[in-house]
Design a protein around this motif. Structure first.
Motif, short mmCIF file in Angstrom:
data_model
loop_
_atom_site.label_atom_id
_atom_site.label_comp_id
_atom_site.label_asym_id
_atom_site.label_seq_id
_atom_site.Cartn_x
_atom_site.Cartn_y
_atom_site.Cartn_z
N ALA A 1 3.53 5.85 -5.63
CA ALA A 1 3.30 6.00 -7.07
C ALA A 1 2.21 7.02 -7.34
N HIS A 2 1.17 6.99 -6.54
CA HIS A 2 0.00 7.85 -6.75
C HIS A 2 0.29 9.31 -6.42
N LEU B 1 2.32 1.77 -3.50
CA LEU B 1 1.33 2.28 -4.44
C LEU B 1 0.93 3.72 -4.13
N GLU B 2 0.87 4.05 -2.85
CA GLU B 2 0.58 5.43 -2.47
C GLU B 2 1.69 6.35 -2.97
N PHE C 1 -3.11 0.65 -12.09
CA PHE C 1 -2.26 -0.43 -11.59
C PHE C 1 -3.09 -1.71 -11.48
N PHE D 1 2.74 -6.59 -11.13
CA PHE D 1 1.81 -5.54 -11.49
C PHE D 1 1.94 -5.24 -12.98
N ARG E 1 -2.93 -5.41 -10.24
CA ARG E 1 -2.19 -6.38 -9.43
C ARG E 1 -2.57 -7.78 -9.90
N ARG F 1 0.83 -1.20 0.00
CA ARG F 1 0.00 0.00 0.00
C ARG F 1 0.86 1.25 0.00
N VAL G 1 1.21 -1.90 -15.25
CA VAL G 1 0.87 -0.48 -15.19
C VAL G 1 0.42 -0.04 -16.57
N TRP H 1 -2.40 6.97 -14.64
CA TRP H 1 -1.93 5.63 -14.30
C TRP H 1 -3.04 4.72 -13.80
N MET I 1 7.30 4.51 -7.55
CA MET I 1 7.08 3.14 -7.08
C MET I 1 8.42 2.43 -6.91
#
Length: 219
Positions: free
Chosen positions: A45-46, A42-43, A59, A108, A61, A39, A110, A57, A141
């Motif tokens: 990346a966000h 991913l946060e 993602f 993942f 999984r 998490r 993307v 983007w 990420m």
């Protein structure tokens, strides 16, 4: 000039994680990544910048072993074709390990979202800025994974249309990267392609110009 917001140690940690990031191909088999760590990655990346705040983007999984196997088959097929396209370096390329899909803890895909055409802000003359934005997210990420002690490998050997069909992507959505994430046996001190002799990274001074592109062959 404003005062720095971070201590010397905090700044050093940021530069260290950037310098120690590697494109990983070797992962520890049968390993896992805690959900809270995933998490956080991913946060990270966000939080990447995106032109016009379009956040293009997406993602995916991959948790189904059958889907993971199908993705690996697509990569293996493209690996053969890439080797053929390299001509004299085919055998050398095919000897390289180019992905860790079978061993990584998490996989993942993307992709670019299918609704980005409505975002004209920042893309009227440079439509590829959506791809640049996704690349920023992947880099975030990557750095977050390294900070968590995890490896990440970006796999780009696949046919985008075939991967999109496999994953049921709508028209207009484009897969950009297959990302292998997980614990690794070690982090090499240099890029793996340098270690195996495939290529050598160029020094920064060769890639920084002033005011204009240099004239080839100029003294």
């Amino acid at each position: 000039m404003s005062e720095p917001s971070y201590s010397d140690a905090e700044r050093a940690a940021v530069y260290r994680v950037m310098s120690e990031r590697r494109d990983m191909r070797h992962f520890t088999p049968n390993s896992t990544v805690p959900e809270e760590v995933l998490r956080r990655i991913l946060e990270a990346a966000h939080t990447a910048p995106s032109v016009g705040l379009m956040q293009p983007w997406r993602f995916l999984r991959i948790t189904d072993p059958a889907v993971r196997t199908a993705i690996k088959k697509l990569v293996d097929a493209e690996r053969i074709q890439t080797g053929e396209a390299l001509g004299p370096r085919e055998a050398e390329f095919l000897a390289l390990k180019v992905e860790g899909i079978g061993d990584c803890a998490e996989l993942f895909v993307v992709a670019l979202g299918d609704d980005r055409e409505r975002h004209i802000f920042g893309r009227r003359t440079m439509p590829y800025m959506d791809l640049a934005s996704v690349s920023c997210a992947i880099q975030n990420m990557w750095l977050a994974a390294r900070a968590e002690g995890l490896g990440l490998g970006w796999v780009s050997l696949f046919d985008p249309a075939e991967l999109a069909a496999l994953l049921g992507m709508p028209e207009g959505a484009d897969p950009i990267a297959v990302l292998c994430v997980g614990p690794v046996p070690e982090f090499p001190d240099r890029p793996e392609l340098e270690i195996v002799g495939w290529t050598t990274a160029r020094p920064l001074d060769e890639l920084v110009y002033t005011n204009a592109w240099p004239v080839t062959g100029a003294s």
